[in-house]
Design an enzyme around this catalytic site. Structure first.
Site, PDB file in Angstrom:
ATOM      1  N   LYS A  44       0.908  -1.064   0.089  1.00  0.00           N
ATOM      2  CA  LYS A  44      -0.489   0.104  -0.292  1.00  0.00           C
ATOM      3  C   LYS A  44       1.319   1.204  -0.204  1.00  0.00           C
ATOM      4  O   LYS A  44       0.354   2.087  -0.140  1.00  0.00           O
ATOM      5  CB  LYS A  44      -0.385   0.082   1.692  1.00  0.00           C
ATOM      6  N   GLY A  45       2.131   1.293   0.252  1.00  0.00           N
ATOM      7  CA  GLY A  45       3.193   2.363   0.960  1.00  0.00           C
ATOM      8  C   GLY A  45       3.419   3.147  -0.717  1.00  0.00           C
ATOM      9  O   GLY A  45       3.444   4.760  -0.238  1.00  0.00           O
ATOM     10  N   GLU A 101       7.276   3.015  -6.287  1.00  0.00           N
ATOM     11  CA  GLU A 101       7.527   2.188  -4.658  1.00  0.00           C
ATOM     12  C   GLU A 101       7.269   3.507  -3.877  1.00  0.00           C
ATOM     13  O   GLU A 101       8.403   4.126  -3.861  1.00  0.00           O
ATOM     14  CB  GLU A 101       8.906   2.037  -4.990  1.00  0.00           C
ATOM     15  N   ASP A 102       7.279   3.093  -3.021  1.00  0.00           N
ATOM     16  CA  ASP A 102       7.643   3.973  -1.434  1.00  0.00           C
ATOM     17  C   ASP A 102       9.327   4.533  -1.066  1.00  0.00           C
ATOM     18  O   ASP A 102       8.975   5.581  -0.966  1.00  0.00           O
ATOM     19  CB  ASP A 102       6.039   3.765  -0.685  1.00  0.00           C
ATOM     20  N   ASP A 105      14.734   0.249   0.427  1.00  0.00           N
ATOM     21  CA  ASP A 105      15.652   0.077   1.896  1.00  0.00           C
ATOM     22  C   ASP A 105      16.793  -0.762   1.902  1.00  0.00           C
ATOM     23  O   ASP A 105      17.128  -0.770   1.430  1.00  0.00           O
ATOM     24  CB  ASP A 105      14.421  -0.312   2.792  1.00  0.00           C
ATOM     25  N   LYS A 133      17.069   4.830   0.837  1.00  0.00           N
ATOM     26  CA  LYS A 133      17.701   4.465   2.353  1.00  0.00           C
ATOM     27  C   LYS A 133      18.896   3.386   1.964  1.00  0.00           C
ATOM     28  O   LYS A 133      19.070   2.685   1.962  1.00  0.00           O
ATOM     29  CB  LYS A 133      16.668   3.652   3.242  1.00  0.00           C
ATOM     30  N   PHE A 154      13.492   4.974  10.110  1.00  0.00           N
ATOM     31  CA  PHE A 154      12.116   4.862  10.163  1.00  0.00           C
ATOM     32  C   PHE A 154      11.623   5.601  10.145  1.00  0.00           C
ATOM     33  O   PHE A 154      11.112   6.722  10.571  1.00  0.00           O
ATOM     34  CB  PHE A 154      11.657   3.427  10.869  1.00  0.00           C
ATOM     35  N   VAL A 155      11.022   6.198   7.993  1.00  0.00           N
ATOM     36  CA  VAL A 155       9.946   7.048   8.407  1.00  0.00           C
ATOM     37  C   VAL A 155       8.949   6.996   7.896  1.00  0.00           C
ATOM     38  O   VAL A 155       8.448   5.695   7.520  1.00  0.00           O
ATOM     39  CB  VAL A 155      10.531   8.082   7.019  1.00  0.00           C
ATOM     40  N   ASP A 161       4.060   3.602   6.391  1.00  0.00           N
ATOM     41  CA  ASP A 161       2.729   3.615   7.783  1.00  0.00           C
ATOM     42  C   ASP A 161       3.760   3.218   8.558  1.00  0.00           C
ATOM     43  O   ASP A 161       4.852   3.120   8.755  1.00  0.00           O
ATOM     44  CB  ASP A 161       1.885   2.974   7.452  1.00  0.00           C
ATOM     45  N   ARG A 167      -0.267   6.388   7.140  1.00  0.00           N
ATOM     46  CA  ARG A 167      -0.341   6.539   5.394  1.00  0.00           C
ATOM     47  C   ARG A 167      -0.380   8.218   4.912  1.00  0.00           C
ATOM     48  O   ARG A 167      -0.607   8.417   4.212  1.00  0.00           O
ATOM     49  CB  ARG A 167      -0.419   6.004   4.969  1.00  0.00           C
TER      50      ARG A 167
HETATM   51  P1  5GP Z   1      13.365  -3.415   1.449  1.00  0.00           P
HETATM   52  O1  5GP Z   1      13.458  -3.310   2.594  1.00  0.00           O
HETATM   53  O2  5GP Z   1      12.850  -4.825   0.529  1.00  0.00           O
HETATM   54  O3  5GP Z   1      14.059  -2.226   0.197  1.00  0.00           O
HETATM   55  O4  5GP Z   1      12.110  -2.264   1.801  1.00  0.00           O
HETATM   56  C1  5GP Z   1      10.238  -3.277   1.379  1.00  0.00           C
HETATM   57  C2  5GP Z   1       9.185  -2.081   2.311  1.00  0.00           C
HETATM   58  O5  5GP Z   1       9.247  -1.762   3.515  1.00  0.00           O
HETATM   59  C3  5GP Z   1       9.925  -0.515   1.698  1.00  0.00           C
HETATM   60  O6  5GP Z   1       8.408  -1.351   0.118  1.00  0.00           O
HETATM   61  C4  5GP Z   1       8.685  -0.158   2.849  1.00  0.00           C
HETATM   62  O7  5GP Z   1       7.222  -0.404   2.468  1.00  0.00           O
HETATM   63  C5  5GP Z   1       9.470  -0.838   3.935  1.00  0.00           C
HETATM   64  N1  5GP Z   1      10.089  -0.041   4.302  1.00  0.00           N
HETATM   65  C6  5GP Z   1      11.469  -0.226   4.547  1.00  0.00           C
HETATM   66  N2  5GP Z   1      11.943   0.941   5.000  1.00  0.00           N
HETATM   67  C7  5GP Z   1      10.395   2.020   5.205  1.00  0.00           C
HETATM   68  C8  5GP Z   1      10.704   2.833   6.734  1.00  0.00           C
HETATM   69  O8  5GP Z   1      11.615   3.761   6.914  1.00  0.00           O
HETATM   70  N3  5GP Z   1       8.824   3.405   6.706  1.00  0.00           N
HETATM   71  C9  5GP Z   1       8.091   2.046   6.629  1.00  0.00           C
HETATM   72  N4  5GP Z   1       7.438   2.927   6.354  1.00  0.00           N
HETATM   73  N5  5GP Z   1       8.445   1.492   5.938  1.00  0.00           N
HETATM   74  C10 5GP Z   1       9.104   1.242   5.380  1.00  0.00           C
END
Ligand code: 5GP
Length: 182
Positions: A44-45, A101-102, A105, A133, A154-155, A161, A167
């Site tokens: 949903k991000g 993508e949101d 990370d 990030k 963590f944002v 969310d 959100r």
């Molecule tokens: P990945 O670690 O696989 O790149 O990230 C996957 C998902 O983790 C992101 O699409 C996001 O939904 C969630 N995520 C990663 N970092 C953060 C953060 O700082 N805040 C929030 N709310 N979600 C995060």
């Protein structure tokens, strides 16, 4: 009680987001001119970013949505392999896929998802993320289009969310530590 009271600091303001989305939309419109663009939003991000970005894209395109496994309620660490919970409605064959993508990370989600989408015979697969990030990266993956690099915090907000909340904040912020203790 307002959500804004839970925010320790604002990392990216509403105005900065708006200007950046306009910039990204203009660049994408230029790069994908004459192509067969489909914007793929990872729910949903990315819902808020998707809604803004698609209106900043001035060329014809279609949209599609996917739900994959990511962070669970209240958990702030990544879980591992990606699982498709809701697949795309449309066929990707011959399409120019732009994943919306949101945040990128660890990169684990997209490094697993991109090869899965590439197996569907698209013309191209690229990534557009509003936040990056890079300090947390575990997988060898980089965005093709990115909004802002954020520190290892963590944002929340602009679609992101904490425990399904925040959100709807119109900016990107960091929560007060007291929120995690509730
Ligand atoms: P990945 O670690 O696989 O790149 O990230 C996957 C998902 O983790 C992101 O699409 C996001 O939904 C969630 N995520 C990663 N970092 C953060 C953060 O700082 N805040 C929030 N709310 N979600 C995060």
């Amino acid at each position: 009680m307002s959500m804004h009271d839970d925010i320790l600091k604002v990392l990216v303001s509403e105005e900065e987001l708006k200007a950046k989305v306009a910039e990204l939309g203009a660049q994408i419109s230029k790069d994908y001119e004459g192509r067969n663009l489909v914007l793929v939003s990872i729910l949903k991000g990315s819902v808020v970013f998707m809604a803004d970005l698609m209106r900043a894209v001035s060329i014809p395109c279609s949209i599609d949505f996917m739900v994959v496994s990511s962070y669970g309620g209240g958990n702030t660490t990544s879980t591992g392999l990606v699982k498709i919970i809701k697949d795309l409605d449309g066929d990707l064959s011959g399409r120019d896929v732009l994943i919306v993508e949101d945040i990128l990370d660890t990169g684990i989600t997209l490094s697993n998802l991109v090869p899965m989408l590439k197996m569907r015979n698209p013309n191209s697969v690229k990534i557009c993320t509003i936040l990056d990030k890079p300090s947390r990266r575990k997988a060898d993956i980089a965005p093709d289009y990115e909004g802002f690099a954020v520190p290892d915090e963590f944002v929340v907000g602009y679609g992101l969310d904490y425990d399904e909340k925040y959100r709807n904040l119109p900016y990107i912020g960091v929560l007060k530590p007291s929120v995690y203790e509730k």
